[in-house]
Design a protein around this motif. Structure first.
Motif, PDB file in Angstrom:
ATOM      1  N   LEU A   1      46.433  51.728  39.353  1.00  0.00           N
ATOM      2  CA  LEU A   1      47.294  50.547  39.440  1.00  0.00           C
ATOM      3  C   LEU A   1      46.790  49.553  40.478  1.00  0.00           C
ATOM      4  CD1 LEU A   1      50.961  51.792  39.102  1.00  0.00           C
ATOM      5  CD2 LEU A   1      49.659  50.396  37.531  1.00  0.00           C
ATOM      6  N   PHE A   2      46.192  50.049  41.551  1.00  0.00           N
ATOM      7  CA  PHE A   2      45.815  49.132  42.619  1.00  0.00           C
ATOM      8  C   PHE A   2      44.309  49.043  42.831  1.00  0.00           C
ATOM      9  CE2 PHE A   2      50.094  50.624  43.582  1.00  0.00           C
ATOM     10  CZ  PHE A   2      50.769  49.418  43.520  1.00  0.00           C
ATOM     11  N   ALA A   3      43.686  50.198  43.013  1.00  0.00           N
ATOM     12  CA  ALA A   3      42.281  50.154  43.428  1.00  0.00           C
ATOM     13  C   ALA A   3      41.392  49.465  42.391  1.00  0.00           C
ATOM     14  CB  ALA A   3      41.782  51.572  43.689  1.00  0.00           C
ATOM     15  N   LEU A   4      41.458  49.926  41.138  1.00  0.00           N
ATOM     16  CA  LEU A   4      40.556  49.370  40.130  1.00  0.00           C
ATOM     17  C   LEU A   4      40.805  47.881  39.891  1.00  0.00           C
ATOM     18  CD1 LEU A   4      40.129  52.174  37.452  1.00  0.00           C
ATOM     19  CD2 LEU A   4      38.459  51.294  39.068  1.00  0.00           C
ATOM     20  N   PRO A   5      42.063  47.465  39.690  1.00  0.00           N
ATOM     21  CA  PRO A   5      42.275  46.030  39.500  1.00  0.00           C
ATOM     22  C   PRO A   5      41.809  45.220  40.697  1.00  0.00           C
ATOM     23  CG  PRO A   5      44.209  47.250  38.830  1.00  0.00           C
ATOM     24  CD  PRO A   5      43.294  48.227  39.487  1.00  0.00           C
ATOM     25  N   MET A   6      42.000  45.752  41.909  1.00  0.00           N
ATOM     26  CA  MET A   6      41.563  45.003  43.080  1.00  0.00           C
ATOM     27  C   MET A   6      40.049  44.907  43.132  1.00  0.00           C
ATOM     28  SD  MET A   6      44.070  46.462  45.906  1.00  0.00           S
ATOM     29  CE  MET A   6      44.977  45.421  46.976  1.00  0.00           C
ATOM     30  N   LEU A   7      39.396  46.013  42.829  1.00  0.00           N
ATOM     31  CA  LEU A   7      37.930  45.990  42.836  1.00  0.00           C
ATOM     32  C   LEU A   7      37.417  45.012  41.785  1.00  0.00           C
ATOM     33  CD1 LEU A   7      36.994  49.745  43.279  1.00  0.00           C
ATOM     34  CD2 LEU A   7      36.754  47.886  44.911  1.00  0.00           C
ATOM     35  N   ASN A   8      38.173  44.839  40.740  1.00  0.00           N
ATOM     36  CA  ASN A   8      37.770  43.884  39.708  1.00  0.00           C
ATOM     37  C   ASN A   8      38.044  42.457  40.143  1.00  0.00           C
ATOM     38  OD1 ASN A   8      39.276  42.372  37.064  1.00  0.00           O
ATOM     39  ND2 ASN A   8      37.137  42.955  36.884  1.00  0.00           N
ATOM     40  N   GLY A   9      39.220  42.231  40.752  1.00  0.00           N
ATOM     41  CA  GLY A   9      39.638  40.862  41.015  1.00  0.00           C
ATOM     42  C   GLY A   9      39.173  40.331  42.352  1.00  0.00           C
ATOM     43  N   LEU A  10      39.037  41.186  43.357  1.00  0.00           N
ATOM     44  CA  LEU A  10      38.819  40.681  44.715  1.00  0.00           C
ATOM     45  C   LEU A  10      37.369  40.750  45.172  1.00  0.00           C
ATOM     46  CD1 LEU A  10      42.025  42.054  46.466  1.00  0.00           C
ATOM     47  CD2 LEU A  10      41.618  39.822  45.434  1.00  0.00           C
ATOM     48  N   THR A  11      36.594  41.714  44.620  1.00  0.00           N
ATOM     49  CA  THR A  11      35.208  41.789  45.066  1.00  0.00           C
ATOM     50  C   THR A  11      34.355  40.799  44.295  1.00  0.00           C
ATOM     51  OG1 THR A  11      34.758  43.508  43.478  1.00  0.00           O
ATOM     52  CG2 THR A  11      35.338  44.231  45.687  1.00  0.00           C
ATOM     53  N   SER A  12      33.216  40.432  44.894  1.00  0.00           N
ATOM     54  CA  SER A  12      32.325  39.504  44.200  1.00  0.00           C
ATOM     55  C   SER A  12      31.516  40.289  43.178  1.00  0.00           C
ATOM     56  CB  SER A  12      31.376  38.843  45.209  1.00  0.00           C
ATOM     57  OG  SER A  12      30.374  39.760  45.565  1.00  0.00           O
ATOM     58  N   PRO A  13      31.089  39.649  42.094  1.00  0.00           N
ATOM     59  CA  PRO A  13      30.377  40.338  41.017  1.00  0.00           C
ATOM     60  C   PRO A  13      29.108  41.048  41.491  1.00  0.00           C
ATOM     61  CG  PRO A  13      31.041  38.170  40.330  1.00  0.00           C
ATOM     62  CD  PRO A  13      31.372  38.266  41.786  1.00  0.00           C
ATOM     63  N   ASP A  14      28.533  40.600  42.637  1.00  0.00           N
ATOM     64  CA  ASP A  14      27.292  41.222  43.077  1.00  0.00           C
ATOM     65  C   ASP A  14      27.527  42.513  43.842  1.00  0.00           C
ATOM     66  OD1 ASP A  14      26.205  38.919  42.074  1.00  0.00           O
ATOM     67  OD2 ASP A  14      26.425  37.888  44.006  1.00  0.00           O
ATOM     68  N   SER A  15      28.714  42.658  44.385  1.00  0.00           N
ATOM     69  CA  SER A  15      28.988  43.826  45.221  1.00  0.00           C
ATOM     70  C   SER A  15      28.900  45.118  44.400  1.00  0.00           C
ATOM     71  CB  SER A  15      30.375  43.672  45.833  1.00  0.00           C
ATOM     72  OG  SER A  15      30.931  44.933  46.129  1.00  0.00           O
ATOM     73  N   PHE A  16      28.419  46.143  45.043  1.00  0.00           N
ATOM     74  CA  PHE A  16      28.286  47.398  44.281  1.00  0.00           C
ATOM     75  C   PHE A  16      29.639  48.055  44.029  1.00  0.00           C
ATOM     76  CE2 PHE A  16      28.750  49.393  48.327  1.00  0.00           C
ATOM     77  CZ  PHE A  16      29.046  50.720  48.099  1.00  0.00           C
ATOM     78  N   LEU A  17      30.661  47.589  44.744  1.00  0.00           N
ATOM     79  CA  LEU A  17      32.004  48.112  44.514  1.00  0.00           C
ATOM     80  C   LEU A  17      32.681  47.423  43.330  1.00  0.00           C
ATOM     81  CD1 LEU A  17      33.391  48.455  48.141  1.00  0.00           C
ATOM     82  CD2 LEU A  17      33.031  50.291  46.488  1.00  0.00           C
ATOM     83  N   HIS A  18      32.069  46.370  42.821  1.00  0.00           N
ATOM     84  CA  HIS A  18      32.717  45.560  41.796  1.00  0.00           C
ATOM     85  C   HIS A  18      32.874  46.335  40.478  1.00  0.00           C
ATOM     86  CE1 HIS A  18      33.893  41.953  39.689  1.00  0.00           C
ATOM     87  NE2 HIS A  18      33.029  42.246  38.747  1.00  0.00           N
ATOM     88  N   VAL A  19      34.049  46.199  39.904  1.00  0.00           N
ATOM     89  CA  VAL A  19      34.289  46.772  38.585  1.00  0.00           C
ATOM     90  C   VAL A  19      34.358  45.611  37.604  1.00  0.00           C
ATOM     91  CG1 VAL A  19      35.863  48.095  37.174  1.00  0.00           C
ATOM     92  CG2 VAL A  19      35.553  48.692  39.565  1.00  0.00           C
ATOM     93  N   SER A  20      33.473  45.605  36.606  1.00  0.00           N
ATOM     94  CA  SER A  20      33.403  44.431  35.730  1.00  0.00           C
ATOM     95  C   SER A  20      34.615  44.358  34.812  1.00  0.00           C
ATOM     96  CB  SER A  20      32.129  44.484  34.891  1.00  0.00           C
ATOM     97  OG  SER A  20      32.251  45.536  33.969  1.00  0.00           O
ATOM     98  N   SER A  21      34.877  43.159  34.324  1.00  0.00           N
ATOM     99  CA  SER A  21      36.006  42.967  33.410  1.00  0.00           C
ATOM    100  C   SER A  21      35.802  43.752  32.127  1.00  0.00           C
ATOM    101  CB  SER A  21      36.166  41.485  33.079  1.00  0.00           C
ATOM    102  OG  SER A  21      36.555  40.792  34.223  1.00  0.00           O
ATOM    103  N   PHE A  22      34.528  43.891  31.739  1.00  0.00           N
ATOM    104  CA  PHE A  22      34.239  44.696  30.551  1.00  0.00           C
ATOM    105  C   PHE A  22      34.723  46.127  30.748  1.00  0.00           C
ATOM    106  CE2 PHE A  22      31.348  47.752  28.560  1.00  0.00           C
ATOM    107  CZ  PHE A  22      31.586  47.449  27.231  1.00  0.00           C
TER     108      PHE A  22
END
Lengths: 381, 542
Positions: free
Chosen positions: A21-42
């Motif tokens: 509910l929190f971690a994945l959506p935040m990693l998608n919405g708040l991190t920059s696309p280049d960050s290795f923590l980023h979860v893509s919209s796909f």
């Protein structure tokens, strides 16, 4: 009343809720696309799809794992929910460039100039949401009354539900229905509904919409999980399990098994419909292929593979089999069906409790191996 | 004695056909060498012969494969080039010609334009004198529909000598169709139209409608009335034909369903397992026919008489192949699934997926073509209704299979064992019946039946990886409606479902027809939950 069986389950649930509910959506919405923590919209919409699959598997598990009814029309209800919500989405694609009308293309194609009356209500979002749950509910209720009243059970129930799926699939593959001398346009025939643009006024494809859809799917999954956990502890849930174990004995004890089964059947259909409604905007389309009897059996294999009659098993099964599928369809497209078939057979023959029950199943074996190894290392005095 | 007579008859027929062909070749040789003034007399002689060889030769002549060859100063013969070899026309003797280009004795001959035209009429109308009545009818209708005056004359002259009553009627029909365009006056035209109405001629329908439209425009009320009458006659005859056609189609589909459902009813009733892979055993039957056909084609060539036997050989082979596979699967897999019906449903579904994919990998995703042996090509006509031989064969085949199954179950020891295990497995076992052996054999038999259905289906449907899927849902319905394990019930419900389905199709379309059938089945189960003939048992869960 404590909903969870043990501390492990409770902790797992809370961790899953926080992560999904929190971690994945935040990693998608708040991190920059280049960050290795980023979860893509796909990834988000892909996992959103898996979550809806998991909900579908959970609804089947209630029927099959707890009440003992192997229902082969669960993906039909899923698809009905998806179609109901898809109709809403289809009516909000705006004016297309080819025909210059606000109608879906397949209606333009057939020479319709205005919406048929049975499509009209689906312009309203609340109605569509209600229909996505209600239509599977109504269909399952009517069908359930007919089937349970004549005490069709066991494999006959499976066969009849499969026939229902087959018949409606044939219907949804059609473009038009000729009835009483009138022609009714159906739901896009082979192509089904796709090319959606907006949902509740927002763009369907935007990252934030997909994120919210993902969150909604997870919420539904967690709610269903809690609801199942709760129902299992109530008398209602206990009667359901008793029906699985010996329906006749329950009936002799004075319970109307027909009512119990009808109720659970209808509720599960509605859950499946809701999952379908969440599925359609995340995948971007629905067609009659989702209604084939094979799809319903896919759901059954998720449940069987994950662990039938367990709360977590269906979720695990749906996700693992879907991951396997996407892997093998890329690695060896020709052999996917063979592998899936082999999973079916292997699970049935050797893993009666599924993945979840595997540790328990392997325990004696593990013990023997360990005891052997200890005897070999420790010299006999 | 009878057999010897029959053989003699065949011999005589072959000899006379040979004699006729020799005569034809003689005439053709004379024609090819004749000067243009003599040719017209010879063509008349030719047109009376009506030998299919003429067509063959004329084609070769047109395409420049016929040569004249001077054997000596005074003698010239005709050679025909057949697959790079020169053969003498009159006796097929091979002539070695070293240098085709520069051999002075050899010269290519071609018919003149005038002769070509005459020859074309002869070859076009040649089938009118064919010994095969079917070929005569076909040719007559084709020529009639072309509505050319040349052919009209040929038809009118041929009808005089035609002896077969049926063919005569068809000739008359063809003449009248031709007259629709070529009638001398309105009286003759009206007569033709009325006659076509009486003959219930479907090919003429479009033509008559055209005339009716013209007559409506010009205000010829009498002509319009005659046309309307004729069209009404044709349509009502057509309706009858369609109705009978539907019945036979329904019965043949029902027959296939019946064979499938029999196998299913036996395995299901006996072992309590649902075999979702039953449909794939149908496909095994279909594909066995395909493989056997290819083997025959490789071994004998498609033109040989032996090739015609491929289908009849394939039927028992398909039964054996599926039986062996079924036996193996029972030993390796189904054995572990007894009394776990729901799980067996899943495992067999997995099996069915694997088998389907294997078919796809081996034979391709598209349907394969299984030919129809010559014996089964064509239609059987009763009172103007054409029933295809394949469909009649399928119905007869189903009757045969049912009879065999019935005999097996009621007259043999194995049948007795099977029935006793069906009734009470434990009791049978304790009385010394080898239950596990009976199981394997029965399962193999059920799979064999499915393959027989597939072999029958290869004649009236498609053979493809998913051919079984179309039937499997239906055949489960048949078993449920008939009452599980009850063969009579399976028989009745298969014929019922097959026929009702076919009858609904014209009115509701195939999809709605099917949906209605399913809905009716669900309603039927409200009334009789155990099917037509429910199993009688004191056990609660049966």
């Amino acid at each position: 009343m404590n909903l969870f069986d043990n501390k492990l389950e409770a902790r797992g649930f809370i961790v899953a809720a926080i992560v999904l509910l929190f971690a994945l959506p935040m990693l998608n919405g708040l991190t920059s696309p280049d960050s290795f923590l980023h979860v893509s919209s796909f990834q988000i919409s892909l996992w959103g799809k898996y979550v809806t699959y998991a909900i579908l598997a959970m609804s089947l598990n209630v029927l099959w794992g707890y009440t003992g009814m192997l229902c082969l029309c669960q993906s039909l209800f899923f698809a009905l929910g998806a179609y109901a919500f898809g109709m809403y989405l289809m009516l909000h694609v705006g004016v297309d460039t080819v025909y210059n009308t606000a109608l879906p293309d397949f209606m333009d194609f057939q020479g319709y100039t205005e919406l048929p009356w049975y499509w009209k209500p689906f312009e309203s979002a609340p109605f569509a949401v209600l229909a996505a749950v209600g239509i599977p509910g109504i269909v399952s209720f009517i069908f359930g009354v007919l089937v349970f009243r004549s005490r069709i059970k066991g494999v006959y129930f499976s066969i009849i539900t499969q026939a229902l799926t087959y018949a409606l699939m044939l219907l949804f593959f059609k473009n038009n229905l000729e009835l009483f001398g009138q022609s009714f346009i159906l739901f896009g025939g082979n192509n089904g509904l796709n090319g959606f643009k907006e949902i509740f006024g927002a763009s369907v494809d935007s990252a934030s919409t997909q994120r919210w859809l993902f969150i909604a799917s997870v919420l539904l999954m967690l709610t269903v999980y809690l609801a199942i956990a709760w129902v299992l502890k109530t008398k209602f849930g206990k009667v359901q399990q008793a029906i699985r174990d010996s329906e006749n004995r329950i009936r002799f004890s004075g319970y109307s098994t027909t009512t119990y089964k009808l109720l659970i059947f209808t509720v599960c259909a509605m859950i499946a419909g809701a999952a379908g409604a969440l599925y359609v905007p995340q995948v971007g389309g629905i067609n009659a292929n989702e209604m084939t009897p094979a799809k319903s059996l896919d759901v059954v294999v998720w449940v069987a593979f994950g662990g039938r009659g367990t709360k977590f098993g269906p979720i695990l099964g749906a996700v693992v089999v879907s991951l396997l599928k996407s892997f093998f369809l890329r690695a060896a497209p020709d052999s996917w069906l063979i592998i899936l078939g082999a999973i079916f057979i292997f699970t049935v023959l050797f893993m009666p409790n599924g993945l979840v029950g595997l540790p328990q199943q392997l325990k004696p074996l593990w013990k023997r191996i360990r005891s052997k190894s200890t005897t070999s290392t420790v010299p006999v005095s | 004695m009878k057999k010897i007579l029959l053989l003699l008859g065949i011999l005589v027929a072959t000899l006379s056909a040979q004699a006729q062909e020799d005569a034809t070749r003689d005439v053709l040789e004379r024609l090819a060498l004749a000067s243009s003034s003599e040719q017209s007399a010879i063509t008349e002689e030719l047109s009376a012969l009506g030998d299919p060889y003429i067509k063959d030769f004329v084609d070769a002549w047109r395409t420049g494969e016929v040569f004249s060859y001077d054997v000596s100063e005074s003698e010239t013969i005709v050679l025909r080039k057949v697959s790079e070899k020169f053969r003498r026309l009159s006796n097929d003797e091979i002539f070695e010609i070293a240098d085709e280009e520069n051999d002075e004795n050899l010269s290519k001959i071609r018919p003149s334009r005038k002769l070509r035209k005459v020859l074309k009429t002869i070859t076009d109308t040649i089938d009118l004198s064919s010994p095969d009545p079917r070929a005569r009818i076909e040719a007559a209708l084709k020529l009639g529909l072309s509505q050319k005056t040349d052919y009209l004359e040929a038809l009118q002259s041929k009808i005089e000598t035609e002896e077969n009553e049926k063919v005569r009627l068809k000739f008359e029909e063809a003449i009248n169709i031709s007259l629709l365009a070529n009638a001398e006056d309105d009286e003759a035209l009206k007569h033709s139209i009325a006659r076509l109405g009486e003959l219930a001629s479907l090919p003429a329908r479009d033509g008559i409608i055209g005339i009716q439209n013209e007559a409506t425009e010009s205000g010829d009320a009498e002509m319009v009335a005659i046309c309307a009458e004729a069209i009404k006659d044709i349509d009502s005859a057509q309706k009858t034909i369609e109705r009978w056609g539907n019945l036979v189609r329904g019965m043949s589909t029902g027959s296939v369903l019946l064979i499938v459902a029999f196998g299913l009813a036996i395995t299901f009733g006996l072992m309590g397992i649902i075999n979702m892979a039953h449909g794939e055993f149908i496909a095994i039957g279909g594909y066995t026919c395909y493989v056997v056909q290819n083997l025959f084609a490789d071994a004998f060539g498609t033109q040989s008489a032996a090739y015609q036997w491929f289908y009849w050989t394939a039927i028992p082979i398909s039964f054996v192949v599926a039986g062996v596979i079924g036996y193996g699967l029972e030993k390796g897999m189904f054995r572990f699934l007894y009394k776990r019906p729901l799980e067996s449903l899943l495992a067999t579904w997995g099996l069915s997926m694997i088998m389907q994919q294997l078919f796809r990998l081996n034979f391709g995703a598209a349907n394969v073509q299984v030919n129809t042996p010559d014996v089964l090509i064509g239609n059987f006509e009763v009172a103007g209704v054409a029933l295809s031989y394949t469909r009649i064969f399928v119905i007869g085949f189903a009757v045969f299979v049912i009879l065999m199954t019935w005999l097996l179950l009621s007259k043999t020891n194995l049948g007795l064992y099977i029935r006793s295990v069906m009734q009470n497995r434990n009791m049978a076992s304790s009385l010394g019946i080898p239950v596990s052996k009976v199981n394997s054999l029965t399962f193999a038999f059920g799979c064999g039946l499915a393959a027989l259905a597939g072999a029958a289906l290869s004649q009236i449907g498609n053979v493809g990886p998913t051919m079984g899927q179309t039937y499997i849902v239906d055949s489960f319905m048949v078993v449920v409606v008939g009452g599980v394990g009850n063969l009579l019930g399976a028989g009745l419900s298969a014929m019922g479902i097959g026929t009702v389905d076919q009858f609904l199709q014209p009115y509701w379309g195939p999809v709605m027809g099917k949906i209605i059938v399913y809905f009716v089945i669900i309603l039927f189960l409200q009334w009789k939950p155990g099917g037509l003939f429910p199993t009688k048992s004191r056990s609660m869960d049966d």
